[in-house]
Design a protein around this motif. Sequence first.
Motif, short mmCIF file in Angstrom:
data_model
loop_
_atom_site.label_atom_id
_atom_site.label_comp_id
_atom_site.label_asym_id
_atom_site.label_seq_id
_atom_site.Cartn_x
_atom_site.Cartn_y
_atom_site.Cartn_z
N LEU A 113 3.13 -5.52 -24.14
CA LEU A 113 1.88 -6.27 -23.98
C LEU A 113 2.08 -7.45 -23.04
N LYS A 114 3.14 -8.21 -23.27
CA LYS A 114 3.41 -9.38 -22.43
C LYS A 114 3.71 -8.98 -20.99
N LEU A 115 4.54 -7.96 -20.81
CA LEU A 115 4.88 -7.52 -19.45
C LEU A 115 3.63 -7.05 -18.70
N ASN A 116 2.77 -6.32 -19.38
CA ASN A 116 1.53 -5.86 -18.73
C ASN A 116 0.59 -7.02 -18.43
N ARG A 117 0.53 -7.99 -19.32
CA ARG A 117 -0.33 -9.16 -19.09
C ARG A 117 0.16 -9.92 -17.86
N VAL A 118 1.47 -10.14 -17.79
CA VAL A 118 2.04 -10.86 -16.65
C VAL A 118 1.85 -10.06 -15.36
N ARG A 119 2.07 -8.74 -15.45
CA ARG A 119 1.87 -7.88 -14.26
C ARG A 119 0.43 -7.97 -13.76
N ALA A 120 -0.50 -8.08 -14.70
CA ALA A 120 -1.92 -8.19 -14.33
C ALA A 120 -2.26 -9.57 -13.80
N GLY A 121 -1.32 -10.50 -13.89
CA GLY A 121 -1.55 -11.85 -13.39
C GLY A 121 -2.42 -12.69 -14.31
N LEU A 122 -2.44 -12.35 -15.60
CA LEU A 122 -3.29 -13.05 -16.55
C LEU A 122 -2.47 -14.02 -17.42
#
Length: 67
Positions: free
Chosen positions: A6-15
């Motif tokens: 979840l965190k990696l995807n959030r960071v990847r999305a720039g959020l």
Amino acid sequence: MTGLELKLNRVRAGLTLWQLGKLVDMRPERISEMEHGQRAIAEAVVVALGEVLATVPPMAGSEEPGG
């Protein structure tokens, strides 16, 4: 999805936690708890991240070999 994913995807999305919270009408603290495994991950968070990530180009070096 795990909290780390979840965190990696959030960071990847720039959020930021705050930005994702606004998208899913949830306090940033709750999302942080999900990322740290202290709370079940809400389906709305997964759906919102999927929608945002669909518009984000792949990260450099994340392509599969031979592709």
